[in-house]
Scaffold this motif. Structure first.
Motif, PDB file in Angstrom:
ATOM      1  N   CYS A   1      -7.726  -5.672   1.245  1.00 27.01           N
ATOM      2  CA  CYS A   1      -6.593  -5.122   1.990  1.00 27.01           C
ATOM      3  C   CYS A   1      -6.355  -5.939   3.249  1.00 27.01           C
ATOM      4  CB  CYS A   1      -6.839  -3.659   2.349  1.00 27.01           C
ATOM      5  SG  CYS A   1      -8.293  -3.373   3.397  1.00 27.01           S
TER       6      CYS A   1
ATOM      7  N   ASP B   1      -3.093   5.020  -0.143  1.00 26.09           N
ATOM      8  CA  ASP B   1      -3.954   3.843   0.043  1.00 26.09           C
ATOM      9  C   ASP B   1      -4.459   3.752   1.469  1.00 26.09           C
ATOM     10  OD1 ASP B   1      -3.880   2.834  -2.564  1.00 26.09           O
ATOM     11  OD2 ASP B   1      -2.050   1.672  -2.185  1.00 26.09           O
TER      12      ASP B   1
ATOM     13  N   ARG C   1      -5.384  -5.919  -5.921  1.00 35.87           N
ATOM     14  CA  ARG C   1      -5.936  -5.110  -7.023  1.00 35.87           C
ATOM     15  C   ARG C   1      -6.426  -6.021  -8.140  1.00 35.87           C
ATOM     16  NH1 ARG C   1      -4.289   0.119  -5.761  1.00 35.87           N
ATOM     17  NH2 ARG C   1      -2.486   0.194  -4.364  1.00 35.87           N
TER      18      ARG C   1
ATOM     19  N   VAL D   1      -2.447  -4.423  -0.461  1.00 36.69           N
ATOM     20  CA  VAL D   1      -3.692  -4.167  -1.184  1.00 36.69           C
ATOM     21  C   VAL D   1      -3.786  -5.138  -2.348  1.00 36.69           C
ATOM     22  CG1 VAL D   1      -5.001  -2.493  -2.555  1.00 36.69           C
ATOM     23  CG2 VAL D   1      -3.727  -1.725  -0.548  1.00 36.69           C
TER      24      VAL D   1
ATOM     25  N   PRO E   1      -8.273  -1.351  -6.553  1.00 34.71           N
ATOM     26  CA  PRO E   1      -8.159  -1.974  -5.226  1.00 34.71           C
ATOM     27  C   PRO E   1      -9.468  -2.644  -4.812  1.00 34.71           C
ATOM     28  CG  PRO E   1      -8.314   0.416  -5.037  1.00 34.71           C
ATOM     29  CD  PRO E   1      -8.191   0.120  -6.490  1.00 34.71           C
TER      30      PRO E   1
ATOM     31  N   ALA F   1       0.827  -1.207   0.000  1.00 31.88           N
ATOM     32  CA  ALA F   1       0.000   0.000   0.000  1.00 31.88           C
ATOM     33  C   ALA F   1       0.861   1.257   0.000  1.00 31.88           C
ATOM     34  CB  ALA F   1      -0.923   0.012   1.207  1.00 31.88           C
ATOM     35  N   SER F   2       0.358   2.275  -0.639  1.00 30.18           N
ATOM     36  CA  SER F   2       0.975   3.597  -0.583  1.00 30.18           C
ATOM     37  C   SER F   2       0.382   4.375   0.591  1.00 30.18           C
ATOM     38  CB  SER F   2       0.705   4.361  -1.876  1.00 30.18           C
ATOM     39  OG  SER F   2      -0.687   4.662  -1.989  1.00 30.18           O
TER      40      SER F   2
END
Length: 282
Positions: free
Chosen positions: A56, A13, A48, A46, A53, A9-10
């Motif tokens: 999680c 996110d 995708r 995450v 997305p 995740a960023s």
């Protein structure tokens, strides 16, 4: 066939994950993501589907031998298709060899037991406006926790949590929009509690204290900082005094989870644990 991939995740996110948690009525803190990301920047995965997305999980590493799993979600319209379990396996692989903890919602607890987790206590979320603001016991002074040397706060936290977590604890205590109080007697820490704003009730956690009276004073003082907003505390039933205190304050149970571990229950001070820190990261 749809392309499903698992990515780290960023920071952006994490904002999305908080929105998903809100949709599940988990009432996440508005700024929790800052402390979460600091705890373990690679600890959030995450799933995708064709780039979008859809699922999680958080799998945060603490120290060398402990980890905590949370934020386990798949978008409602895509549940039952195997995307969640793929992410689960990737997350557990990241925590391989560690004792792993989680706070599991009731509906998922049978699945967690199948995966090797066992329940050790129940957290009940108590919500409402405290019926009174209990006075601090004689000799106890409540101070801004940010004025206490951080090494003392971190050492105190270690009594109630299975591993060092300094990178998480610092922004959790001193982050934006938070209020943190320490209870002090004769120069020694006797309690610590933090409140942060959420979508509905303000969440208080952790609540550590040497006695119910100190815990009550901390909760009352934090609640008084915004008397028009209810508070919510995730209270571990492994400490019966914490449950009694929540009921004496006039708070009402609204939600529950089970604290579960894959290994032995860590040796922490349950008698001083009046409210856990976070359902997502422990």
């Amino acid at each position: 066939m749809p392309n499903f991939e698992i990515t780290t995740a960023s920071a952006d996110d994490l904002t999305m994950l908080a929105e998903w948690a809100h949709e599940e009525s988990w009432n996440p803190g508005l700024t929790d993501r800052h402390a979460f990301f600091a705890a373990d920047p690679r600890g959030f995965l995450v799933g995708r589907l064709d780039g979008a997305p859809v699922s999680c999980v958080s799998v945060v590493r603490y120290g060398r031998d402990f980890g905590f799993l949370g934020f386990y979600l798949t978008r409602p319209e895509l549940r039952g298709r195997g995307y969640g379990i793929q992410l689960w396996r990737a997350g557990m692989a990241r925590l391989d060899g560690r004792n792993v903890g989680l706070d599991g919602v009731v509906a998922q607890q049978p699945n967690y037991r199948t995966s090797g987790f066992r329940s050790v206590w129940t957290n009940r979320r108590y919500e409402g406006r405290p019926a009174a603001e209990p006075a601090a016991p004689s000799g106890i002074t409540l101070v801004d926790a940010r004025s206490v040397p951080f090494d003392r706060l971190a050492a105190y936290d270690r009594r109630f949590f299975p591993a060092d977590r300094d990178s998480f604890l610092a922004p959790w205590i001193a982050g934006p929009t938070r209020t943190s109080l320490a209870a002090v007697r004769d120069g020694e820490l006797r309690g610590l509690a933090v409140t942060r704003p959420c979508r509905t009730s303000s969440r208080i956690g952790p609540v550590y204290a040497e006695s119910p009276e100190v815990a009550g004073a901390l909760i009352g003082a934090l609640a008084a900082t915004d008397p028009d907003t209810p508070v919510a505390i995730d209270v571990p039933d492994v400490n019966p005094a914490a449950v009694r205190l929540a009921e004496q304050l006039g708070l009402t149970p609204s939600f529950e989870t089970a604290r579960m571990y894959t290994g032995p229950s860590p040796d922490v001070d349950h008698t001083g644990l009046f409210g856990i820190t976070s359902l997502e990261l422990g």
